[in-house]
Structures are given as structure tokens and as C-alpha cells.
Design a protein around this motif. Structure first.
Motif, PDB file in Angstrom:
ATOM      1  N   UNK A 192       1.698  -0.940   0.000  1.00 43.10           N
ATOM      2  CA  UNK A 192       0.062  -0.242   0.053  1.00 43.10           C
ATOM      3  C   UNK A 192       0.922   1.421   0.444  1.00 43.10           C
ATOM      4  N   UNK A 193       2.272   1.413   0.425  1.00 40.01           N
ATOM      5  CA  UNK A 193       3.184   2.120   0.896  1.00 40.01           C
ATOM      6  C   UNK A 193       3.767   2.735  -0.155  1.00 40.01           C
ATOM      7  N   UNK A 194       3.941   1.507  -1.016  1.00 42.18           N
ATOM      8  CA  UNK A 194       4.847   1.697  -2.814  1.00 42.18           C
ATOM      9  C   UNK A 194       3.769   1.739  -4.126  1.00 42.18           C
ATOM     10  N   UNK A 195       3.989   1.541  -5.163  1.00 42.33           N
ATOM     11  CA  UNK A 195       3.021   1.120  -6.406  1.00 42.33           C
ATOM     12  C   UNK A 195       2.279   0.431  -6.155  1.00 42.33           C
ATOM     13  N   UNK A 196       1.502  -0.221  -5.035  1.00 36.14           N
ATOM     14  CA  UNK A 196      -0.079  -1.048  -5.028  1.00 36.14           C
ATOM     15  C   UNK A 196       0.468  -2.721  -5.740  1.00 36.14           C
ATOM     16  N   UNK A 232      -6.382  -2.946  -9.635  1.00 40.76           N
ATOM     17  CA  UNK A 232      -5.948  -2.354  -9.131  1.00 40.76           C
ATOM     18  C   UNK A 232      -5.239  -1.142  -8.529  1.00 40.76           C
ATOM     19  N   UNK A 233      -4.097  -1.697  -9.690  1.00 37.98           N
ATOM     20  CA  UNK A 233      -2.460  -0.600  -9.239  1.00 37.98           C
ATOM     21  C   UNK A 233      -1.675  -0.727 -10.625  1.00 37.98           C
ATOM     22  N   UNK A 462      -6.777   6.496  -7.425  1.00 33.93           N
ATOM     23  CA  UNK A 462      -7.590   5.011  -8.097  1.00 33.93           C
ATOM     24  C   UNK A 462      -6.709   3.865  -8.289  1.00 33.93           C
ATOM     25  N   UNK A 463      -5.182   4.215  -7.646  1.00 30.05           N
ATOM     26  CA  UNK A 463      -3.858   2.654  -7.496  1.00 30.05           C
ATOM     27  C   UNK A 463      -5.100   2.820  -6.114  1.00 30.05           C
ATOM     28  N   UNK A 464      -6.148   1.236  -6.171  1.00 31.21           N
ATOM     29  CA  UNK A 464      -7.185   1.228  -4.701  1.00 31.21           C
ATOM     30  C   UNK A 464      -5.998   0.654  -3.553  1.00 31.21           C
ATOM     31  N   UNK A 465      -4.970   0.708  -3.210  1.00 34.43           N
ATOM     32  CA  UNK A 465      -4.397   0.000  -1.931  1.00 34.43           C
ATOM     33  C   UNK A 465      -3.524   1.560  -1.702  1.00 34.43           C
ATOM     34  N   UNK A 466      -3.660   2.995  -2.358  1.00 32.44           N
ATOM     35  CA  UNK A 466      -3.460   4.426  -2.235  1.00 32.44           C
ATOM     36  C   UNK A 466      -4.785   4.944  -1.776  1.00 32.44           C
TER      37      UNK A 466
END
Ligand code: C2O
Ligand code: CU
Length: 478
Positions: A192-196, A232-233, A462-466
Motif C-alpha cells: 500500500x505504501x509503494x506502487x500498489x 487496482x494498481x 485510483x490505485x486502490x491500495x493508495x
């Protein structure tokens, strides 16, 4: 697939007319055609991918497939979609890019209560805009979309461009454990804290691109190809060997047709691109469609030797009729600055959580948050969000977005498309309306829109982990 209009004609419209819910704020206009109620049911199903040697993977999909059914409407139709939750988790459906009344926006706790397992929610909204849109849940979306819950929603123009075929490619990926076929864990903080979450199986319309996807065409054929990035990413950048596709729309909205160039090709999560592909090659030839970012071949365009449809090259496609979106008055527009910060590389993020200033380390370790929008890190829809901005109904706004992170972010606004005025100070070659704008690391992007519909509208990466780890907020229009 059956077009809704044909379905309506074939099934006897009179039988389908009685149910008109009073819920939607949009009135049925003379131009709108009442549609049958469509049924969507998020549910579990199984499918095998080669990476796991045929072991089944548990997927979640609308109506037991991924992507879910391609919903096709005509501009001006009243969509009525009944969603019954067949999962054991709460969900809801967001209609990405569609200008809906706020109550139909599908964001749990913000625009509606979540749809609990076994419950049904009826969505109803007028399709004011034509274009390529999509639908997906907005509840733990990094997991629900990551497991396969998404589908295309296409609104045809009143007079669509003449093409032999109109096809949607929903691009996505899954991150599977090759030993078991199961999804690798969701919600990993370092991801989550990087590119997803970047998958190890890339899919087009649910099929593994490694399985040999072919688009068989006839010489001279003109195809409309609607690309939708539902991953998602993963960011895609497609290149078509042997072809020169025209871009005719970004995020569903017409743009001056121009040839696909490198600068147009970053298709971040949530974004769409409508192409006109003129198939100018000869029988027996075969060409690759490649993703320039992963370096993978995604599909082949093949010419199996059908009778040529035409010999002379076609002229440039005409511009799509513009959607009737209120145009911001840039002289009067109120300006706001919004900075995006955070992530596990680049400048150190700091932020506010629940109104308290907090260090990046505490944000991560106490709250599972890694990103901020205007110094706020939002926790996904557990409650009403405090708005980042409160805008006046029908006033014009310019937002200066700056990406102060070492990562790329496709930034999405609900409720209205916006004009992109500048990328790093430079106006785009052709005026653009979008609902999701790609910001590369350290980019500045300027967007403008009219605050035309009241409500609390999500504004997020819209990187959903972000989005799930802070990169989200609400813009209130009152
Ligand atoms: Cu495609 Cu807030 O979503
Ligand atoms: Cu992001």
C-alpha cells in the motif's frame, strides 16, 4: 451481447414499464427510454489460470463472471440496476465516470448504507453522457476489485461513428500464488505504501494474456476498441504493431481524433481510452499488441483471410459529439492547491489523522495509512468523511494538484468530469475532459470544473491500495 434497446423491443416494452422508483432525483425526460431493470449479483465463483497449473482460483464477480456483464445503454436512457449482494461481505456499486445524483454514487457510508450480504439496492439514474465507463465496488475496493468485481458500462452516442465492430477490452490483473492458485494476501502495508498490488497474471476480459488472445480482423476493417483499466494498481501503455490507432475519447469524452502517441498512452487504473483501429494489413499477417510498461505481449491482431472490406484507407474518424457538461468560467473560478504526499520512497510524508498532526511512522504503524491529500490521511469510509473542500453549487473551480511523491497516481473525482488545463504548466495538445488524470511522480496538474451537483464526492487516487491507505478525501458541493 444483446443491446438493451433491442432487448426492450424484443421483450415487449409494455410489460416492463410499471416499475418507476421515486428515489432517483433525475426525472424521466421525453428523450429517455425506460429500460428493464438489470440484475447484478456480486458472487463467488472459480476459474483456473495457467500460473497455478489448473488449480482453481476463487474469484468474486458480478453474476459469477469477471468482468461482469457488459452493460450497454444509449445516451438519454434511464438505467435501472438492481444489485443483490451474494457475497459474505458488505459491498455497493459505484458507476465510475457517470454523472449521477449523489444518492446513486455507490459509496458506502457516504452516499448510501453498504449493501449487506443478502440485501438488494436499486440504482436508478439518467445517462446524461455517452462514453466508455465502468462499474466496481467502493468498499475495500483494493480487495473487491482485486478479486474480480468490475465490469464495463457503455453508453452509446446518439449517432456513433461508423465501425464494423465495437469492442471493449477490460484490462486487469490478479496476484496469485502459483503453488495454490489462491490470491496472495491483500492489505499488505508495504504494498500500500509503494506502487500498489501488481498482479502476476494480466487479463483482458478475464482471460490470461498468456493464453493467446487474438483479435481476428478483416483487411480494411474499422474497429472501435474501448480500453478500460480495471486493475487496482497496474498502469498500462499499449502499443499496436503494424497499426496506427486513432484516439477518439479519454474517459468516455470525445477528444479531437489524433494518432496514438507516447504521451497519451499512460492508462492508469480507472482510466479509459477509446481507439479507432483501422486494420490496413493483408491476409495471413499477424501483429502484437504490447504493453510497454510490463514489456508483455497482450494480444495478437490477426488477419485470417476474410474477404477484404475495403481497399482504400479510411479518412480520420469524425470527432464524437460533445457531452453537455457545464464549462468552468476560468476568469471567475476559485483556485485551490492540493498536495499529495507520502509513500515509502522520496520525500518524507507527514499528515493529519482524525484532526491530529502525526508523523509518517505513526501514520503507518498505528493506522495503516501511508498517503495524504492536502495533509489529511482518510480512513476508508468508516464514517462520513470531513470534507477537504466545501464548494459552492454551480461555481467554477480550478484545482492545482501537485504530486509530491516518488510514485505515480491516477487521481479521480466523482460526480463530474473535469477539464485538464495543464500538465506541468503545459496545456494538453487537444482540450481534454476526463474523470481520472494521470500524475507521474512530482507532476503538477491543473484541472477545472463546475460544482454542478450537490453532495459529498470522493476525490482519490485510483490505485486502490493508495486510496485505502489515506489517498482519498471528500469534496463537498453545497
Ligand atoms: Cu472508480 Cu471512487 O472510483
Ligand atoms: Cu496513488
Amino acid at each position: 451481447m444483446l443491446s438493451r434497446r433491442k432487448f426492450l423491443a424484443a421483450s415487449g416494452a409494455a410489460l416492463l414499464l410499471p416499475h418507476v422508483s421515486g428515489r432517483a432525483a433525475d426525472a424521466v425526460t421525453d428523450a429517455s427510454v425506460l429500460q428493464p431493470v438489470l440484475q447484478l449479483r456480486p458472487q463467488v465463483f472459480f476459474k483456473s489460470y495457467a500460473i497455478a497449473g489448473g488449480k482453481p482460483t476463487e474469484l468474486w464477480g458480478f453474476n459469477g463472471r469477471t468482468p461482469g456483464p457488459e452493460l450497454r445503454f444509449r445516451k438519454g436512457d434511464l438505467a435501472r440496476i438492481s444489485v443483490s449482494n451474494g457475497l459474505t461481505k458488505n459491498t455497493a456499486v459505484h458507476w465510475h465516470g457517470i454523472r449521477v445524483p449523489h444518492a446513486m454514487d455507490g459509496v458506502p457510508y457516504v452516499s448510501q448504507p453498504p449493501i449487506i450480504p443478502g440485501a438488494t439496492f436499486e440504482y436508478e439514474f439518467l445517462l446524461k453522457d455517452s462514453g466508455t465507463f465502468w462499474y466496481h465496488p467502493h468498499e475495500r475496493s483494493f480487495e473487491q476489485v482485486g478479486r474480480g468485481l468490475y465490469g464495463a458500462l457503455i453508453v452509446e452516442e446518439a449517432s456513433p461513428p461508423a465501425v464494423e465492430r465495437d469492442i471493449a477490452w477490460v484490462l486487469s490483473d490478479f496476484l496469485l500464488d502459483p503453488a495454490t492458485g489462491a490470491h496472495q494476501p491483500f492489505g499488505v502495508m508495504s504494498v500500500h505504501a509503494q506502487a500498489g498490488r501488481i498482479g502476476n497474471v494480466i487479463t483482458i476480459n478475464g482471460a490470461d494474456v498468456g493464453s493467446g488472445i487474438r483479435l481476428e480482423v478483416a483487411q480494411g476493417e474499422r474497429v472501435r476498441l474501448r480500453l478500460i483499466n480495471a486493475s487496482t494498481a497496474r498502469v498500462f501503455s499499449l502499443a499496436f504493431d503494424g497499426h496506427k490507432p486513432w484516439i477518439i475519447a479519454f474517459d468516455g469524452h470525445g477528444v479531437t481524433p489524433h494518432l496514438l502517441a507516447a504521451s497519451d498512452t499512460f492508462l492508469g487504473p480507472g482510466m479509459r481510452l477509446d481507439l479507432i483501429l483501422d486494420c490496413v494489413n493483408q491476409a495471413g499477417q499477424e501483429f502484437s499488441v504490447n504493453d510497454l510498461i510490463s514489456g508483455q505481449g497482450l494480444a495478437k491482431i490477426t488477419y485470417p483471410g476474410r474477404a477484404p472490406l475495403r481497399s482504400a484507407a479510411l479518412p480520420a474518424p469524425a470527432r464524437l459529439a460533445a457531452n453537455d457538461i457545464p464549462v468552468p468560467d476560468l476568469k471567475k473560478a476559485v483556485r485551490h492547491e492540493i498536495e499529495f504526499r507520502g509513500g515509502d520512497a522520496g520525500p518524507l510524508g507527514i499528515g493529519m489523522v482524525n484532526g491530529k498532526a502525526i508523523s509518517y511512522d505513526d501514520m503507518k504503524h498505528k493506522y495503516g495509512l501511508a498517503w495524504t491529500v492536502a495533509n489529511h490521511a482518510a480512513i476508508e469510509h468508516e464514517h462520513q468523511h470531513e470534507p477537504l473542500l466545501v464548494l459552492k453549487h454551480n461555481a467554477s473551480y480550478v484545482l492545482n494538484l501537485s504530486n509530491r511523491t516518488a510514485f505515480a497516481h491516477p487521481i479521480h473525482l466523482h460526480g463530474t468530469p473535469f477539464q485538464v488545463l495543464r500538465y506541468n504548466g503545459v496545456a494538453p495538445r487537444y482540450p481534454e475532459w476526463r474523470d481520472t488524470v494521470f500524475m507521474n511522480s512530482f507532476d503538477d496538474v491543473q484541472i477545472a470544473f463546475v460544482a454542478a451537483t450537490r453532495g459529498d464526492w470522493m476525490f482519490h487516487c485510483h490505485i486502490l491500495e493508495h486510496a485505502a491507505s489515506g489517498m482519498m478525501g471528500v469534496i463537498r458541493i453545497e
